[in-house]
Scaffold this motif. Structure first.
Motif, short mmCIF file in Angstrom:
data_model
loop_
_atom_site.label_atom_id
_atom_site.label_comp_id
_atom_site.label_asym_id
_atom_site.label_seq_id
_atom_site.Cartn_x
_atom_site.Cartn_y
_atom_site.Cartn_z
N UNK A 81 16.86 -28.24 -41.24
CA UNK A 81 16.22 -29.07 -42.26
C UNK A 81 16.89 -30.45 -42.34
N UNK A 82 18.20 -30.47 -42.16
CA UNK A 82 18.92 -31.74 -42.18
C UNK A 82 18.45 -32.67 -41.07
N UNK A 83 18.02 -32.10 -39.97
CA UNK A 83 17.55 -32.91 -38.84
C UNK A 83 16.05 -33.19 -38.92
N UNK A 84 15.28 -32.24 -39.42
CA UNK A 84 13.82 -32.39 -39.41
C UNK A 84 13.29 -33.20 -40.58
N UNK A 85 13.82 -33.01 -41.78
CA UNK A 85 13.27 -33.70 -42.96
C UNK A 85 13.35 -35.23 -42.86
N UNK A 105 21.27 -27.09 -53.07
CA UNK A 105 21.66 -28.41 -53.58
C UNK A 105 21.57 -29.45 -52.46
N UNK A 106 21.99 -29.07 -51.26
CA UNK A 106 21.90 -30.00 -50.13
C UNK A 106 20.44 -30.31 -49.78
N UNK A 107 19.59 -29.30 -49.84
CA UNK A 107 18.16 -29.53 -49.57
C UNK A 107 17.57 -30.47 -50.61
#
Length: 331
Positions: A81-85, A105-107
């Motif tokens: 998700x960190x790379x795709x969002x 929280x990170x999301x």
């Protein structure tokens, strides 16, 4: 066209998602498959008739890709998700979104700076049957709703479904984040949160009955206290060898429950009648294609994302409660 890239193929539903794309006749196709396990990814790429790409950055930056499906192990969702969002394209992430409040929280922080539509592999609230139930509730046909229940369970442990090496990660807490409750209970929790709003606190009993996959839970029972005052129960298991699953809603005037023929609506002193399905909304791959084509209202996506995120917090509180033995507040 809707060109879709898979980011990992670890999940048990990957095959079904690929089949959906191959069998559709609306221009959707598998553009690329990336996997951190090359042999696994190449097998699915061959099935899909699509190229396997070992370089994740190339997949993410390819201008011909319209959206992503994350089918990684549960605890590896966050890294992807960190790379795709940040790419800004629609993302369909298998459920659960993440497995704990820290990752959530990170999301949430990522989402503040991302324009990417995001949803998970939930389907219950979008089906014609639960769309119809939602309408009955909205129209006050049940009166004041006081209690709700959702059982989502099968016999995966007794059937030894996860003996398959490609699926063994479901029984590894470091990769799955939990067992049957994390796998099956998340569907029930998301469905109830969607219909009945935020949850204030939970109590849970979570354990292992079969001893077949002892590193994780194979059943869980969760009591939910909603902000509205409704009391809910979720049952999840890999040890269910019979009985009916699904949703039950009890109101002051009438109730809805599921029997052998489907959902029925009944009042005291009258015979129950079938609940006629309402129009269904697209789910999973169909939903991703609809989002790519701007066919899903933004408010609907926002409301569902709130339920998706809250489901992580509810699940986290349930696992804490199973350890503490007391009601736990939902963060």
């Amino acid at each position: 066209m809707a060109n879709i890239a898979f980011l990992s193929t670890a999940h048990i539903h990957t095959k079904g998602f690929i089949q959906n794309i191959l069998e559709a006749n609306d221009g959707r196709k598998v553009a690329f498959i990336w996997d951190d396990v090359p042999g696994r990814g190449k097998n699915y790429a061959e099935m899909a008739g699509a190229p396997f790409e070992s370089d994740l950055a190339k997949v993410l930056s390819n201008p011909g890709v319209d959206g992503f499906i994350i089918c990684a192990e549960n605890t590896r969702h966050l890294a992807l998700l960190k790379k795709a969002l940040p790419v800004g394209k629609p993302v369909f992430c298998e459920k659960p979104l993440v497995t704990n409040d820290e990752d959530l929280h990170e999301v949430r922080t990522l989402l503040k700076s991302s324009s990417s539509p995001l949803f998970c592999g939930y389907f219950n609230p979008f089906g014609g049957d639960q769309q119809a139930i939602a309408r009955l509730i909205a129209d006050n046909k049940l009166g004041k709703v006081t209690r709700v229940r959702f059982r989502n369970a099968h016999h995966a442990a007794y059937g030894r479904w996860f003996d398959n090496p490609d699926l063994a990660w479901f029984t590894n807490p470091d990769l799955a984040g939990g067992g049957a409750l994390m796998d099956m209970g998340t569907h029930a929790i998301h469905a109830l949160r969607t219909l009945f709003g935020p949850v204030k606190r939970v109590w849970a009993q979570i354990g292992n009955h079969a001893g077949i996959y002892p590193a994780v839970d194979d059943y869980g029972i969760v009591q939910l206290e909603f902000v509205s005052g409704i009391i809910g129960t979720v049952e999840a298991a890999w040890t269910q060898t019979g009985g009916l699953g699904g949703l039950e809603v009890t109101g002051s005037e009438a109730s809805v429950w599921r029997n052998d023929s489907g959902y029925v609506f009944g009042k005291p002193g009258t015979s129950a009648v079938p609940v006629e399905d309402a129009p269904a909304k697209p789910t999973r791959v169909d939903r991703l294609v609809a989002v790519i084509r701007n066919e899903v209202p933004q408010q609907e996506l926002q409301d569902d994302l709130a339920a998706v995120c809250d489901s992580v917090s509810i699940m986290s509180a349930a696992y804490r409660s199973a350890q503490s033995g007391v009601w736990e507040k939902v963060d």
